[in-house]
Design an enzyme around this catalytic site. Structure first.
Site, PDB file in Angstrom:
ATOM      1  N   ASP A 141      54.778  39.455 -22.952  1.00 24.73           N
ATOM      2  CA  ASP A 141      54.384  39.733 -21.569  1.00 24.73           C
ATOM      3  C   ASP A 141      54.796  38.578 -20.655  1.00 24.73           C
ATOM      4  O   ASP A 141      53.996  38.097 -19.833  1.00 24.73           O
ATOM      5  CB  ASP A 141      52.869  39.994 -21.470  1.00 24.73           C
ATOM      6  CG  ASP A 141      52.475  40.538 -20.086  1.00 24.73           C
ATOM      7  OD1 ASP A 141      53.333  41.130 -19.413  1.00 24.73           O
ATOM      8  OD2 ASP A 141      51.301  40.347 -19.680  1.00 24.73           O
ATOM      9  N   ASP A 284      44.622  32.790 -15.073  1.00 20.98           N
ATOM     10  CA  ASP A 284      45.224  34.123 -15.070  1.00 20.98           C
ATOM     11  C   ASP A 284      44.167  35.224 -15.226  1.00 20.98           C
ATOM     12  O   ASP A 284      43.250  35.110 -16.042  1.00 20.98           O
ATOM     13  CB  ASP A 284      46.216  34.196 -16.242  1.00 20.98           C
ATOM     14  CG  ASP A 284      46.967  35.514 -16.291  1.00 20.98           C
ATOM     15  OD1 ASP A 284      47.669  35.822 -15.314  1.00 20.98           O
ATOM     16  OD2 ASP A 284      46.844  36.227 -17.307  1.00 20.98           O
ATOM     17  N   GLU A 326      43.797  33.742  -9.987  1.00 19.82           N
ATOM     18  CA  GLU A 326      44.733  34.861  -9.892  1.00 19.82           C
ATOM     19  C   GLU A 326      43.883  36.117 -10.054  1.00 19.82           C
ATOM     20  O   GLU A 326      43.646  36.597 -11.150  1.00 19.82           O
ATOM     21  CB  GLU A 326      45.819  34.772 -10.972  1.00 19.82           C
ATOM     22  CG  GLU A 326      46.989  35.709 -10.709  1.00 19.82           C
ATOM     23  CD  GLU A 326      47.023  36.952 -11.585  1.00 19.82           C
ATOM     24  OE1 GLU A 326      47.793  37.866 -11.275  1.00 19.82           O
ATOM     25  OE2 GLU A 326      46.279  37.031 -12.585  1.00 19.82           O
TER      26      GLU A 326
END
Ligand code: GLC
Ligand code: GLC
Length: 650
Positions: A141, A284, A326
Site C-alpha cells: 500500500d 496516519d 491525517e
C-alpha cells in the site's frame, strides 16, 4: 494539575521503576512527567482502568518513556528546550513543505541528499518523506503496510541514513516529517505472524474473531474504505482459522487499542523515530483508531483519547516533536484532532486541511468560488497553538469531503453537484479538459473519489496533446492560482513533488500487477529530472510553473501577515467568482495583505465601494506583491484577470 491519587501513583511508579532506569540523568524528564502525569493517568484510566494489570501497564508505560528519554541525543534534547521556549515556532510563515517518495524522487535516502539543492532552490524547508519502513514488496500500500516499524526498507537505505538526513536538514534549518502508521500493520508483521501461529497474546493485538457473528454486526454500521479493491472490513485468515479486521486492504490488519500493550508499543515506536531526528510525525489514518460495535468506527471519542495520550507521552520524552493528524473526514470532525476545549493543541498540532483541498477542486470544476467561500466560512475555528497543513494534491485520491448544507447554501443540489464534480474530473462532462479517473466508486452508496495528477486534472495534459496554447496557459494559471491560496491562507503549505514542474498522470502502474487496480499510482510517478531541467529555460511550461511558485514561496516567507495566528478575515463580496480574504500581522495591524483570487476563466470585477468599506484602496491604488505592480481602481471597480490571484498591500 496536582491531584492526590495520580500523584501518589506516580510516587509508587517511580519507586518501582527499574534501578537501571532510575540511575539515568532524568532531570528534565521528571519535570515534564510531573507536569503531564495527571493527564496521562486520567486518560489511561478512562481507557484501561478496569483491568487487573492497570498499574503494571502504567509502570511499563513510564519505563518506556524514561528509557527513550535516556537514549535521546543531546542535540535533540537541546532542540526540545529551544522549542519549549519558542513554542509557537511552527506557526511562522517561514515553513513551506513538500511530500515526496524518496525512491521516486531520487534513488534512495542517500541519493536524496544530493537532491536537496533542488528543494532549497524552490524554497522548501520541510520535507515529508513518504513511508520508508520495511514492507512486503507486493502488498505494501505504498509503504502503509508496515512489516517492521523499526527497520528502514533495504531498497531505501538504513536507519543510519535517516539520522544523517535529519541532521543534514537541521543544518539547512529544514524539518523532517516521517510517517507513523498507527492504525494497522502488514499481515507479515511479527505480531501478525505470531497471531497466525496461534499465540493468544498477539491475537489480542488485533481484532480477531472465530466466526462471522461479530464481524457481521460490525459491518452493519462500518463504511468501506476501498470498496472496489478490498470490499468489506474483515478477512478470513486460513492459517489462523479466524476472521481478522482489515478496514483498508485485506493485508492491513487493524491494531486493537482496547489492549494497552498495543498503545505502549506504538508510543515506543513514536519515540524511536523522534529519537532518530524526525521533527514532525504524520499520524496516519487516525480517525480509525477505535472500533466499537454499532458505530461507524471513525472519529470515536476514544480515538481522540488515544491521540491525547500519545501527545502527552511524547511531550514528556520529546516535547519538540509535533504531530500531524491525517484525518480525511468531514469539516466538523477534522478540527477535533487538534483537541477540544483547549488553547494549545492537545492531540495533533497540525492537521491536513482536507476541507480546503476539496473546496479548491470544486472551484476548479465550477470556475467560481461560491462553494469555496461558503465552505471556508464554516471551517471550524481552530485552537491558537495549532495550524493547518494546506495542500492541493497528495499521493491519495481526492474525496469531496465538504458539507451538504454548504453545497445547498451555495445554490446547488448536493447529490447532483457531487456527480457533476466527479464527472468533470473524470472526463465524462462534455468540454472538461480534466484527465482524472474515478477511485473507490461504490455502487451501493453512489460515492466516488477522484485520482489524477494536479497538472492532468487542471487540463494541462489535454491542452499539450491538442497543442492548444490558450488552454496550456489556463492550466498553468490554475496551478499557480491553487498554490497562491495554500501559500497565503494560514497554515503550512505542503506541495507535492511533481507539481512544481507540471507532472502529468503516470501510466507506469498499469504494467505492475500489484498496482494496476489502484489508480492512486497515477499520481506517484518517478520524478523526471530531465523535465525538471526545463525549469531553467524561459518559455517552457516547467519554467513558467516553477518560477511562479518559487517567487510566491519567497514572498510568503517575507510576509509576516501570512503567519498563522487566526489572523484571517473573509470579505463579503458580490461576485461569486472571487475568493477574498485579508491577512493581518497581529504584531502590527497596518501590515496586512488582501488576497483576491479569481477562479473564473474571464476577467472579473469587484466594486471599489466594497473594498473601501473594509478600508482598502483609500488612495485608489494598492501594490500587488505577486507581480510587483501597482493596481488601480478604474471606473469604480477593480478588475482581476482570469485565473489570477492578487496579494495586495498598501
Ligand atoms: C526556529 C528554527 C527551528 C527551531 C525553532 C525553535 O524557527 O528554525 O528549527 O526548532 O525555531 O525555536
Ligand atoms: C492513509 C494513506 C493512504 C493509505 C491509508 C492506509 O490514508 O495516506 O495512502 O492507503 O492511510 O494506510
Amino acid at each position: 494539575m496536582y491531584e492526590q491519587i495520580s500523584h501518589s501513583l506516580l510516587n509508587e511508579i517511580l519507586n518501582d521503576i527499574k534501578p537501571e532506569i532510575r540511575n539515568l540523568r532524568l532531570h528534565h524528564f521528571y519535570t515534564r512527567l510531573g507536569a503531564n502525569f495527571y493527564a496521562i493517568h486520567s486518560l489511561f484510566h478512562l481507557l484501561y482502568g478496569d483491568r487487573d494489570d492497570f498499574k503494571q501497564q502504567m509502570t511499563h508505560l513510564v519505563e518506556t518513556l524514561a528509557s527513550r528519554y535516556a537514549e535521546r541525543d543531546d542535540e535533540l534534547k537541546q532542540s526540545d528546550l529551544d522549542r519549549e521556549k519558542n513554542h509557537n515556532w511552527f506557526l511562522s510563515q517561514k515553513w513551506v513543505g513538500m511530500a515526496l517518495y524518496c525512491d521516486r524522487f531520487s534513488e534512495n535516502l542517500q541519493g536524496l541528499n544530493t537532491k536537496l539543492p533542488y528543494l532549497q532552490e524552490l524554497g522548501i524547508n520541510m520535507l515529508h518523506i513518504m513511508p520508508i519502513l520495511d514492507c512486503p514488496q507486493d502488498n505494501s500500500d505504498g509503504g502503509y503496510a508496515v512489516r517492521n516499524f523499526r527497520k528502514v526498507d533495504t531498497q531505501y537505505g538504513t536507519t543510519d541514513d535517516v539520522v544523517k538526513l535529519a541532521s543534514g536538514l537541521r543544518k539547512r534549518d529544514a524539518l523532517l516529517v516521517l510517517d507513523i502508521v498507527v492504525n494497522h500493520t502488514s499481515d507479515e508483521h511479527e505480531w501478525a505472524q505470531r497471531a497466525k501461529r496461534g499465540e493468544k497474546k498477539y491475537q489480542d493485538y488485533y481484532y480477531v474473531f472465530d466466526d462471522r457473528e461479530l464481524p457481521d454486526i460490525y459491518e452493519e454500521t462500518m463504511p468501506e474504505v476501498f470498496p472496489t479493491t478490498a470490499p468489506g472490513n474483515f478477512t478470513w485468515d486460513e492459517e489462523m482459522g479466524k476472521w481478522v479486521m482489515t478496514v483498508f486492504n485485506n493485508y492491513q490488519w487493524d491494531l486493537n487499542y482496547h489492549n494497552p500493550a498495543v498503545l505502549i508499543e506504538m508510543i515506543d515506536i513514536i519515540l524511536f523515530w523522534a529519537n532518530k531526528g524526525a521533527d514532525i510525525l504524520r499520524m496516519d489514518a487516525v480517525a480509525f483508531l477505535w472500533k466499537k460495535i454499532g458505530s461507524v468506527c471513525q472519529n470515536e471519542r476514544e480515538a481522540h483519547l488515544l491521540l491525547q495520550l500519545m501527545k502527552d507521552c511524547c511531550q514528556v520524552t520529546a516535547p519538540g516533536v509535533l504531530f500531524i493528524a491525517e484525518a480525511i473526514v468531514s469539516p466538523s470532525e477534522i478540527s477535533k484532532y487538534f483537541g477540544e476545549d483547549a488553547i494549545n493543541a492537545k492531540e495533533c498540532e497540525i492537521a491536513y486541511n482536507a476541507t480546503l483541498m476539496a473546496l479548491l477542486w470544486d472551484a476548479v470544476a465550477t470556475r467560481n468560488a461560491a462553494l469555496l467561500t461558503q465552505g471556508l466560512k464554516n471551517l471550524p475555528v481552530k485552537l491558537e497553538r495549532a495550524t493547518w497543513l494546506n495542500y492541493v494534491r497528495c499521493h491519495d485520491d481526492i474525496g469531496l469531503g465538504f458539507d451538504d448544507n454548504d453545497i445547498r447554501l451555495a445554490g446547488y443540489d448536493p447529490t447532483s453537484h457531487r456527480h457533476f464534480v466527479i464527472d468533470y474530473f473524470t472526463g465524462k462532462f462534455p468540454d472538461s479538459p480534466a484527465r482524472g479517473l474515478p477511485f473507490g466508486a461504490n455502487p451501493k452508496t453512489g460515492d466516488a473519489r477522484i485520482s489524477g495528477s494536479l497538472a492532468s486534472l487542471v487540463g494541462l495534459e489535454s491542452a499539450l496533446e491538442n497543442g492548444d496554447e490558450a488552454a496550456i496557459d489556463a492550466a498553468i494559471k490554475t496551478i499557480t492560482l491553487l498554490h497562491s491560496v495554500i501559500l497565503s491562507f494560514g497554515g503550512i503549505p505542503l506541495l507535492y513533488y511533481g507539481d512544481a514542474i507540471g507532472t502529468l498522470n503516470s501510466l507506469e502502474y498499469l504494467a505492475e500487477p500489484t498496482k494496476v487496480a489502484d489508480n492512486r499510482w497515477m499520481n506517484r510517478s518517478h520524478f523526471d529530472w530531465r523535465k525538471a531541467e526545463l525549469r531553467q529555460q524561459p518559455g517552457t511550461v516547467e519554467y513558467q510553473i516553477f518560477s511562479a511558485l518559487k517567487k510566491m514561496i519567497a514572498l510568503r516567507k517575507e510576509t509576516t501577515a501570512f503567519a498563522d495566528f487566526d489572523n484571517r478575515q473573509f470579505l463579503t463580496v458580490d461576485n461569486p467568482n472571487l475568493l477574498v480574504y485579508s491577512r493581518t500581522d497581529p504584531q502590527n495591524n497596518r501590515n496586512r495583505v488582501l488576497v483576491i483570487s479569481n477562479f473564473n476563466v474571464e476577467p472579473q470585477s469587484l466594486a471599489a465601494s466594497i473594498l473601501t468599506t473594509y478600508g482598502y484602496f483609500q488612495l485608489g491604488v494598492m501594490k500587488n506583491l505577486c507581480a510587483n505592480t501597482q493596481i488601480a481602481i478604474e471606473n469604480g471597480a477593480l478588475i482581476i484577470p482570469a485565473l489570477t490571484t492578487f496579494w495586495l498591500t498598501d
